[in-house]
Design a protein around this motif. Structure first.
Motif, PDB file in Angstrom:
ATOM      1  N   SER A  22       0.815  -1.207   0.000  1.00 23.88           N
ATOM      2  CA  SER A  22       0.000   0.000   0.000  1.00 23.88           C
ATOM      3  C   SER A  22       0.854   1.264   0.000  1.00 23.88           C
ATOM      4  O   SER A  22       0.370   2.339  -0.293  1.00 23.88           O
ATOM      5  CB  SER A  22      -0.933   0.011   1.212  1.00 23.88           C
ATOM      6  N   HIS A  23       2.127   1.153   0.323  1.00 23.47           N
ATOM      7  CA  HIS A  23       2.999   2.316   0.329  1.00 23.47           C
ATOM      8  C   HIS A  23       3.667   2.534  -1.019  1.00 23.47           C
ATOM      9  O   HIS A  23       4.456   3.451  -1.155  1.00 23.47           O
ATOM     10  CB  HIS A  23       4.064   2.171   1.424  1.00 23.47           C
ATOM     11  N   SER A  24       3.380   1.692  -1.984  1.00 16.69           N
ATOM     12  CA  SER A  24       4.022   1.862  -3.277  1.00 16.69           C
ATOM     13  C   SER A  24       3.018   2.143  -4.384  1.00 16.69           C
ATOM     14  O   SER A  24       3.347   2.067  -5.545  1.00 16.69           O
ATOM     15  CB  SER A  24       4.869   0.633  -3.610  1.00 16.69           C
ATOM     16  N   GLY A  25       1.828   2.505  -4.023  1.00 14.85           N
ATOM     17  CA  GLY A  25       0.840   2.951  -4.993  1.00 14.85           C
ATOM     18  C   GLY A  25       0.225   1.850  -5.809  1.00 14.85           C
ATOM     19  O   GLY A  25       0.604   0.679  -5.712  1.00 14.85           O
ATOM     20  N   PRO A  26      -0.746   2.218  -6.647  1.00 20.61           N
ATOM     21  CA  PRO A  26      -1.462   1.224  -7.450  1.00 20.61           C
ATOM     22  C   PRO A  26      -0.591   0.589  -8.524  1.00 20.61           C
ATOM     23  O   PRO A  26      -0.833  -0.532  -8.942  1.00 20.61           O
ATOM     24  CB  PRO A  26      -2.610   2.019  -8.064  1.00 20.61           C
ATOM     25  N   GLY A  27       0.425   1.305  -8.979  1.00 17.87           N
ATOM     26  CA  GLY A  27       1.304   0.774 -10.021  1.00 17.87           C
ATOM     27  C   GLY A  27       2.452  -0.034  -9.470  1.00 17.87           C
ATOM     28  O   GLY A  27       3.247  -0.584 -10.215  1.00 17.87           O
ATOM     29  N   GLY A  28       2.564  -0.102  -8.168  1.00 14.93           N
ATOM     30  CA  GLY A  28       3.691  -0.798  -7.562  1.00 14.93           C
ATOM     31  C   GLY A  28       4.900   0.107  -7.502  1.00 14.93           C
ATOM     32  O   GLY A  28       4.845   1.274  -7.850  1.00 14.93           O
ATOM     33  N   VAL A  41       0.281   4.154 -16.490  1.00 12.69           N
ATOM     34  CA  VAL A  41       0.478   3.712 -15.107  1.00 12.69           C
ATOM     35  C   VAL A  41       1.072   4.860 -14.290  1.00 12.69           C
ATOM     36  O   VAL A  41       0.695   5.071 -13.132  1.00 12.69           O
ATOM     37  CB  VAL A  41       1.372   2.462 -15.036  1.00 12.69           C
ATOM     38  N   ALA A  42       1.986   5.612 -14.897  1.00 16.10           N
ATOM     39  CA  ALA A  42       2.575   6.762 -14.200  1.00 16.10           C
ATOM     40  C   ALA A  42       1.491   7.771 -13.839  1.00 16.10           C
ATOM     41  O   ALA A  42       1.484   8.323 -12.733  1.00 16.10           O
ATOM     42  CB  ALA A  42       3.653   7.412 -15.059  1.00 16.10           C
ATOM     43  N   ALA A  43       0.557   8.001 -14.755  1.00 15.40           N
ATOM     44  CA  ALA A  43      -0.538   8.942 -14.487  1.00 15.40           C
ATOM     45  C   ALA A  43      -1.425   8.442 -13.345  1.00 15.40           C
ATOM     46  O   ALA A  43      -1.846   9.228 -12.492  1.00 15.40           O
ATOM     47  CB  ALA A  43      -1.369   9.154 -15.745  1.00 15.40           C
ATOM     48  N   GLN A  44      -1.692   7.136 -13.311  1.00 12.10           N
ATOM     49  CA  GLN A  44      -2.482   6.564 -12.214  1.00 12.10           C
ATOM     50  C   GLN A  44      -1.742   6.724 -10.891  1.00 12.10           C
ATOM     51  O   GLN A  44      -2.344   7.040  -9.858  1.00 12.10           O
ATOM     52  CB  GLN A  44      -2.759   5.085 -12.463  1.00 12.10           C
ATOM     53  N   GLU A  45      -0.442   6.502 -10.926  1.00 13.69           N
ATOM     54  CA  GLU A  45       0.372   6.612  -9.717  1.00 13.69           C
ATOM     55  C   GLU A  45       0.360   8.055  -9.197  1.00 13.69           C
ATOM     56  O   GLU A  45       0.193   8.289  -8.007  1.00 13.69           O
ATOM     57  CB  GLU A  45       1.808   6.174 -10.019  1.00 13.69           C
ATOM     58  N   VAL A  46       0.513   9.020 -10.099  1.00 10.97           N
ATOM     59  CA  VAL A  46       0.506  10.427  -9.703  1.00 10.97           C
ATOM     60  C   VAL A  46      -0.854  10.812  -9.120  1.00 10.97           C
ATOM     61  O   VAL A  46      -0.924  11.520  -8.114  1.00 10.97           O
ATOM     62  CB  VAL A  46       0.889  11.330 -10.901  1.00 10.97           C
ATOM     63  N   LYS A  47      -1.912  10.319  -9.734  1.00 11.52           N
ATOM     64  CA  LYS A  47      -3.262  10.599  -9.210  1.00 11.52           C
ATOM     65  C   LYS A  47      -3.400  10.050  -7.794  1.00 11.52           C
ATOM     66  O   LYS A  47      -3.928  10.710  -6.903  1.00 11.52           O
ATOM     67  CB  LYS A  47      -4.315   9.985 -10.130  1.00 11.52           C
ATOM     68  N   LEU A  58       6.757   9.477  -0.877  1.00 12.31           N
ATOM     69  CA  LEU A  58       7.121   8.079  -1.109  1.00 12.31           C
ATOM     70  C   LEU A  58       7.968   7.954  -2.373  1.00 12.31           C
ATOM     71  O   LEU A  58       7.794   8.706  -3.331  1.00 12.31           O
ATOM     72  CB  LEU A  58       5.868   7.219  -1.255  1.00 12.31           C
ATOM     73  N   ALA A  59       8.862   7.000  -2.370  1.00 11.50           N
ATOM     74  CA  ALA A  59       9.747   6.791  -3.525  1.00 11.50           C
ATOM     75  C   ALA A  59       8.955   6.494  -4.792  1.00 11.50           C
ATOM     76  O   ALA A  59       9.297   6.979  -5.874  1.00 11.50           O
ATOM     77  CB  ALA A  59      10.731   5.662  -3.233  1.00 11.50           C
ATOM     78  N   ALA A  60       7.876   5.724  -4.667  1.00 10.76           N
ATOM     79  CA  ALA A  60       7.051   5.404  -5.840  1.00 10.76           C
ATOM     80  C   ALA A  60       6.471   6.681  -6.440  1.00 10.76           C
ATOM     81  O   ALA A  60       6.442   6.848  -7.654  1.00 10.76           O
ATOM     82  CB  ALA A  60       5.938   4.431  -5.457  1.00 10.76           C
ATOM     83  N   CYS A  61       6.031   7.588  -5.581  1.00 11.11           N
ATOM     84  CA  CYS A  61       5.467   8.849  -6.057  1.00 11.11           C
ATOM     85  C   CYS A  61       6.542   9.717  -6.696  1.00 11.11           C
ATOM     86  O   CYS A  61       6.320  10.304  -7.758  1.00 11.11           O
ATOM     87  CB  CYS A  61       4.779   9.582  -4.905  1.00 11.11           C
ATOM     88  N   GLN A  62       7.686   9.805  -6.066  1.00 16.35           N
ATOM     89  CA  GLN A  62       8.770  10.608  -6.613  1.00 16.35           C
ATOM     90  C   GLN A  62       9.193  10.086  -7.989  1.00 16.35           C
ATOM     91  O   GLN A  62       9.445  10.875  -8.901  1.00 16.35           O
ATOM     92  CB  GLN A  62       9.974  10.615  -5.653  1.00 16.35           C
ATOM     93  N   ASN A  63       9.254   8.776  -8.149  1.00 14.67           N
ATOM     94  CA  ASN A  63       9.624   8.186  -9.442  1.00 14.67           C
ATOM     95  C   ASN A  63       8.562   8.488 -10.494  1.00 14.67           C
ATOM     96  O   ASN A  63       8.884   8.802 -11.643  1.00 14.67           O
ATOM     97  CB  ASN A  63       9.836   6.681  -9.306  1.00 14.67           C
ATOM     98  N   ALA A  64       7.290   8.392 -10.115  1.00 13.01           N
ATOM     99  CA  ALA A  64       6.207   8.675 -11.063  1.00 13.01           C
ATOM    100  C   ALA A  64       6.200  10.154 -11.445  1.00 13.01           C
ATOM    101  O   ALA A  64       6.000  10.495 -12.620  1.00 13.01           O
ATOM    102  CB  ALA A  64       4.865   8.273 -10.461  1.00 13.01           C
ATOM    103  N   TYR A  65       6.433  11.042 -10.472  1.00 12.90           N
ATOM    104  CA  TYR A  65       6.509  12.478 -10.777  1.00 12.90           C
ATOM    105  C   TYR A  65       7.640  12.755 -11.753  1.00 12.90           C
ATOM    106  O   TYR A  65       7.472  13.506 -12.723  1.00 12.90           O
ATOM    107  CB  TYR A  65       6.740  13.295  -9.505  1.00 12.90           C
ATOM    108  N   GLN A  66       8.808  12.168 -11.508  1.00 10.70           N
ATOM    109  CA  GLN A  66       9.959  12.399 -12.381  1.00 10.70           C
ATOM    110  C   GLN A  66       9.684  11.864 -13.781  1.00 10.70           C
ATOM    111  O   GLN A  66      10.036  12.500 -14.772  1.00 10.70           O
ATOM    112  CB  GLN A  66      11.219  11.742 -11.806  1.00 10.70           C
ATOM    113  N   ALA A  67       9.048  10.709 -13.866  1.00  7.24           N
ATOM    114  CA  ALA A  67       8.729  10.129 -15.173  1.00  7.24           C
ATOM    115  C   ALA A  67       7.768  11.033 -15.940  1.00  7.24           C
ATOM    116  O   ALA A  67       7.962  11.267 -17.139  1.00  7.24           O
ATOM    117  CB  ALA A  67       8.130   8.740 -14.995  1.00  7.24           C
ATOM    118  N   GLN A  68       6.749  11.555 -15.251  1.00  2.40           N
ATOM    119  CA  GLN A  68       5.818  12.454 -15.938  1.00  2.40           C
ATOM    120  C   GLN A  68       6.524  13.723 -16.409  1.00  2.40           C
ATOM    121  O   GLN A  68       6.240  14.223 -17.484  1.00  2.40           O
ATOM    122  CB  GLN A  68       4.633  12.800 -15.039  1.00  2.40           C
TER     123      GLN A  68
END
Length: 95
Positions: A22-28, A41-47, A58-68
């Motif tokens: 649960s700490h790594s978001g819906p995209g893992g 998936v990045a867009a879902q994670e950011v949402k 969270l690292a998952a969020c930071q990675n998704a933000y950077q990818a976007q």
């Protein structure tokens, strides 16, 4: 003996609950390159991250933000073709 097994089982269940994803978001939990290759998936994670302020760190969020951000930059500037080409004469030598 039966009561002891029940208590041990309960401790194991509660202990493992903290290991959920649960700490790594819906995209893992993925690296920036993976999210860049999977923009939906990045867009879902950011949402998911934006839905709750503490998740943003969270690292998952930071990675998704950077990818976007990387995806938006590539869309804006486009993909370079052939790199930078410098023409003209070299600078004068230093005395």
């Amino acid at each position: 003996m039966q009561k002891t097994k029940g208590i041990i089982a309960m401790i194991c269940i509660v202990g493992l609950a903290g290991c959920s994803s649960s700490h790594s978001g819906p995209g893992g939990m993925h690296k920036v390159d993976w999210y860049t290759a999977h923009p939906k998936v990045a867009a879902q994670e950011v949402k998911w991250c934006n839905n709750n302020a503490p998740r943003k760190v969270l690292a998952a969020c930071q990675n998704a933000y950077q990818a976007q951000s990387d995806i938006a930059t590539k869309q804006f500037f486009g993909v370079p073709k052939g790199g930078i080409q410098v023409t003209g004469s070299p600078a004068a030598p230093m005395p």
